[in-house]
Design a protein around this motif. Structure first.
Motif, PDB file in Angstrom:
ATOM      1  N   ALA A 138      31.641  37.218  40.989  1.00 60.67           N
ATOM      2  CA  ALA A 138      31.148  37.440  39.628  1.00 60.67           C
ATOM      3  C   ALA A 138      30.019  38.463  39.580  1.00 60.67           C
ATOM      4  O   ALA A 138      29.845  39.162  38.579  1.00 60.67           O
ATOM      5  N   ALA A 141      29.753  44.471  40.550  1.00 58.18           N
ATOM      6  CA  ALA A 141      29.771  45.314  39.357  1.00 58.18           C
ATOM      7  C   ALA A 141      30.363  46.690  39.685  1.00 58.18           C
ATOM      8  O   ALA A 141      30.310  47.128  40.824  1.00 58.18           O
ATOM      9  N   ALA A 143      32.304  45.159  36.045  1.00 63.30           N
ATOM     10  CA  ALA A 143      33.272  44.080  35.873  1.00 63.30           C
ATOM     11  C   ALA A 143      34.703  44.595  35.775  1.00 63.30           C
ATOM     12  O   ALA A 143      35.620  44.007  36.350  1.00 63.30           O
ATOM     13  N   THR A 147      37.753  43.368  38.339  1.00 68.91           N
ATOM     14  CA  THR A 147      38.950  42.649  37.902  1.00 68.91           C
ATOM     15  C   THR A 147      40.213  43.420  38.280  1.00 68.91           C
ATOM     16  O   THR A 147      41.208  42.826  38.705  1.00 68.91           O
ATOM     17  N   ALA A 450      33.648  38.366  33.474  1.00 68.10           N
ATOM     18  CA  ALA A 450      33.974  39.615  32.780  1.00 68.10           C
ATOM     19  C   ALA A 450      33.569  39.488  31.319  1.00 68.10           C
ATOM     20  O   ALA A 450      34.270  38.887  30.526  1.00 68.10           O
ATOM     21  N   ASP A 455      30.278  45.977  29.706  1.00 70.13           N
ATOM     22  CA  ASP A 455      31.011  46.261  30.941  1.00 70.13           C
ATOM     23  C   ASP A 455      31.746  47.578  30.839  1.00 70.13           C
ATOM     24  O   ASP A 455      31.824  48.350  31.775  1.00 70.13           O
ATOM     25  N   ARG A 470      23.724  44.963  32.306  1.00 67.48           N
ATOM     26  CA  ARG A 470      24.096  43.572  32.071  1.00 67.48           C
ATOM     27  C   ARG A 470      22.858  42.704  31.841  1.00 67.48           C
ATOM     28  O   ARG A 470      22.860  41.766  31.061  1.00 67.48           O
ATOM     29  N   GLU A 478      27.469  36.657  33.723  1.00 72.55           N
ATOM     30  CA  GLU A 478      27.265  37.768  34.628  1.00 72.55           C
ATOM     31  C   GLU A 478      26.186  37.494  35.661  1.00 72.55           C
ATOM     32  O   GLU A 478      26.079  38.176  36.653  1.00 72.55           O
TER      33      GLU A 478
END
Length: 480
Positions: A138, A141, A143, A147, A450, A455, A470, A478
């Motif tokens: 998590a 970075a 995000a 992913t 996310a 992001d 963030r 985050e």
């Protein structure tokens, strides 16, 4: 040299080889992508590719890649801060309660100093590693990039796993590698030599769970791909995974995987892809099934593969017996349970009480995440794990809501994967296996964190600038 010393030397050399290969692969992938977290993420996603072999105590070879990946992620960001996300806080609190219940059970049921020590390590290490994987995934970075990296890595790994399984089903490998032998009292016995179990070498249920996680994300990659060939390459990859999933003959995985795939395809109106996927899966399954079973030489080799495949889906299940046995063990041992990994031994030691049930014989462990925790660690442990499942389900719904608002198909695919995994956990023991639980923790961490638009604004910024953005936005999930 004694046999024990020789075995220890071999196991140690194997462990060092896996760690060295994993570290080298992570360095190469990070360099290839020009993004340092890519390598560690790929290592964690690749966990199902490593056959499960013992090293020392409860440490097995499929523990090593996630441990190396986690260590590299920690190296990149050694400090963490407390999250303001209430759902994540609740999840961490429940995991802490479950871990304490595991520790108490280990101290009571370990059976001597050595046994208690070994069980204690197992009790504490597994949840701590999974929490670490989720937390540091998590924190990676930006995000959007993490992913995409998680989905891509898992899509590639699952496709390789599927290709190996299909090949092993078609062409017998030494030691029946990749295949679990057909069992008595199933429609496959005497027809085919077994079911796809993949490189991991465990139950086909666990390989099926990997495909439940990977297929929605693979199709999400197909939907967002730019270019004709990339799009259809991911569709083909999903079809290969689907064919291998079917030949695991794991009914829960097949049902759940089919529902997840259909939901995503309908949601994104991928009708051409749906037709192509169904056609490729059907042709591959029937072709490989017919050839593979004919080569097995069984007296019952079918002329109609569809009849046998349908018969397998209609085989009787022993889940009610397993659940009944696990519930009875929890009732008899409500405070500390019976100890981690001891259910089969306890059932065998008292068959009249725990094996012979009103629903038939209980010949395996609970095959239910909550009931297994209850049998092993008591009522408190079961309640905590039930709460963990509920919070994870809520997180999955939040991921889906964010995906719907942002039009992000990867978030939608991840939410379906998490829900599917939790559903299969009600009929299989998934959290006790590093290969499945590590990948699941990676997905939850990567996608639950996310957040919203910030992001996207910082996607091309440096990692330090992304984390600063963030922090200023105060987005939930985050900061863990």
């Amino acid at each position: 040299m004694s046999q024990e010393v020789a075995d220890a030397f071999v196991h140690g050399a194997l462990a060092l080889g896996i760690v060295a290969a994993g570290a080298a692969a992570a360095w190469w992938i990070s360099r290839l992508t020009s993004w340092r977290p890519a390598g560690p993420i790929a290592l964690i996603a690749a966990t199902p590719l490593v056959p499960r072999l013992p090293i020392v105590a409860s440490l097995t070879t499929d523990d090593l890649l996630p441990l190396v990946g986690l260590a590299l992620l920690i190296w990149e960001r050694p400090t963490v801060s407390v999250t303001a996300d209430r759902l994540v806080r609740a999840l961490l609190a429940l995991l802490a309660v479950a871990t304490l219940a595991r520790i108490a059970s280990a101290l009571v049921n370990g059976g001597g100093l050595e046994g208690s020590f070994l069980m204690l390590i197992q009790a504490a290490a597994r949840p701590l590693v999974l929490v670490g994987l989720g937390v540091y995934a998590a924190l990676t970075a930006p995000a959007d990039r993490r992913t995409l990296a998680v989905a891509t890595a898992l899509g590639i790994v699952a496709t390789l796993e599927a290709l190996f399984g299909l090949f092993a089903f078609l062409v017998p490998l030494p030691g029946d590698a990749g295949i679990e032998a057909s069992r008595h009292l199933t429609s496959l016995y005497g027809v085919c030599r077994g079911r796809i179990s993949g490189t991991l070498g465990l139950s086909p249920n666990h390989v099926g769970a990997v495909f439940v996680l990977s297929m929605p994300l693979t199709l999400a990659l197909a939907n967002r791909a730019v270019g004709y060939w990339k799009r259809w390459a991911w569709v083909l990859a999903a079809a290969v995974q689907g064919a291998a999933l079917f030949l695991t003959f794991t009914r829960s995985s097949i049902y759940i995987g089919a529902v997840l795939v259909l939901a995503l395809l309908l949601y994104r109106r991928m009708f051409k892809e749906m037709l192509a996927l169904a056609l490729v899966v059907a042709v591959t399954v029937f072709g490989i099934f017919s050839i593979g079973c004919a080569r097995s030489g069984g007296p019952g080799t079918p002329g109609d593969p569809g009849a046998v495949l349908g018969g397998r889906l209609g085989d009787e299940t022993d889940r009610l017996a397993l659940w009944y046995s696990a519930s009875l063990i929890m009732i008899d041992n409500p405070i500390f349970g019976i100890g981690i990994g001891r259910m089969n031994d306890v059932v065998a030691a008292n068959p009249q009480r725990y094996r012979d049930t009103p629903y038939g014989p209980a010949t395996s462990s609970a095959h239910n995440t909550v009931l297994l925790a209850g049998a092993e660690t008591g009522v408190v442990g079961a309640a905590a794990i039930l709460g963990v499942n509920i919070i994870l389900g809520l997180l999955a719904l939040r991921i889906a809501w964010r995906g719907w608002k942002r039009g992000d198909v990867l978030l939608m695919g991840a939410s379906l994967a998490v829900i599917g995994y939790l559903a299969q956990g009600m009929v299989n023991n998934l959290f006790t296996v590093p290969a499945t639980s590590s990948v699941f923790a990676l997905i939850v961490g990567a996608f639950a964190g996310a957040g919203g638009g910030a992001d996207n604004r910082v996607e091309d910024a440096g990692e330090g600038e992304a984390m600063a953005a963030r922090t200023e936005s105060g987005m939930p999930g985050e900061h863990l």
